[in-house]
Design an enzyme around this catalytic site. Structure first.
Site, short mmCIF file in Angstrom:
data_model
loop_
_atom_site.label_atom_id
_atom_site.label_comp_id
_atom_site.label_asym_id
_atom_site.label_seq_id
_atom_site.Cartn_x
_atom_site.Cartn_y
_atom_site.Cartn_z
N GLY A 4 54.36 20.81 -55.28
CA GLY A 4 53.25 20.07 -55.72
C GLY A 4 53.66 18.72 -55.81
N CYS A 5 52.89 18.07 -56.56
CA CYS A 5 52.99 16.50 -56.83
C CYS A 5 54.30 16.10 -57.03
CB CYS A 5 51.82 15.88 -58.07
SG CYS A 5 51.95 14.16 -58.20
N PHE A 6 54.86 15.33 -56.61
CA PHE A 6 56.30 14.76 -56.75
C PHE A 6 56.70 14.14 -57.73
CE2 PHE A 6 55.83 11.81 -52.68
CZ PHE A 6 55.11 10.90 -53.27
#
Length: 186
Positions: free
Chosen positions: A22-24
Site C-alpha cells: 500500500g502507500c509507501f
C-alpha cells in the site's frame, strides 16, 4: 545482480529486500520504527513491478504503469533475518485484499514481495503460510510473489515523508497485527 535503489546504502555483507504494502510512506515509517538499530541499515521508497521506465509518482498513482508503491530495505542478516522482516511485512498491512489497502485502491497499492533470489521467494511463501494461519485465521492472501525486475527511487520528497510531515497521511491499515515483539523462527 537484481535491481537495487540508486541511493540505498548496501554495505558488504548486507542483503536487500523489496516489499509493496500500500502507500509507501507508512510502510517505510513503520519499518524504520521497528528495525532501526535492530539490523535495518537503510530504506528507500520507490516503484517496482511495472512496465514503465523511470515512472513518476503522478504516473504511478494514475495506475497505468503497472508499478506498485514499494519499500526497498538493506539489512544486516546477522542481526535480523529476511524471514523476520517478511513476517513483519505481512503483519503491518492487510495481505488478504486485492489491490487495495484502506482507502487506497489500484494495482499500485497491491501486496507484493519482489524477491531477489529463489531463497527469498521460498522463505516469503513459507512465512506467508505461517502468518495466514497465525494472524489471519487461514484467510487466503492476495499477495503476489514476483522476481524483482526493476526498482525506481521515488522522488526525494517521498523519502522519510512521515518524519518530515508528522501529521501527513498514513494508511489506516498500517499497524502491527499480533505480538509486536514476535520473532519468526522460519
Amino acid at each position: 545482480m537484481s535491481p537495487i535503489s540508486k541511493t540505498l546504502s548496501v554495505p558488504a555483507g548486507a542483503e536487500v529486500a523489496t516489499y509493496a504494502a500500500g502507500c509507501f510512506w507508512g510502510v517505510e515509517h513503520i519499518f524504520r520504527k521497528q528495525f532501526q538499530s535492530k539490523g535495518l541499515i537503510d530504506a528507500k521508497v520507490g516503484y517496482a513491478g511495472g512496465h514503465t521506465t523511470a515512472p513518476t509518482y503522478r504516473q504511478v498513482c494514475g495506475g497505468d504503469t503497472g508499478h506498485a508503491e514499494s519499500l526497498q530495505v538493506s539489512f544486516d542478516p546477522k542481526l535480523v533475518s529476511f524471514a523476520t522482516l517478511t513476517d513483519f511485512f505481512f503483519r503491518i498491512h492487510d495481505p488478504t485484499t486485492l489491490n487495495y489497502q484502506g482507502p487506497d485502491v489500484g494495482t499500485q497499492y497491491r501486496s507484493a514481495v519482489f524477491y531477489h533470489d529463489d531463497n527469498q521467494r521460498d522463505v516469503a511463501k513459507r512465512v506467508a503460510a505461517d502468518v495466514s494461519q497465525r494472524i489471519f485465521q487461514g484467510k487466503p492472501f492476495a499477495t503476489v510473489f514476483e522476481p524483482i525486475k526493476d526498482f525506481y527511487d521515488a522522488e526525494e520528497y517521498h523519502q522519510l515523508y512521515l518524519d518530515k510531515n508528522p501529521a501527513g497521511y498514513e494508511c489506516p491499515t498500517h499497524y502491527i497485527r499480533g505480538d509486536p515483539n514476535f520473532v519468526s523462527n522460519i
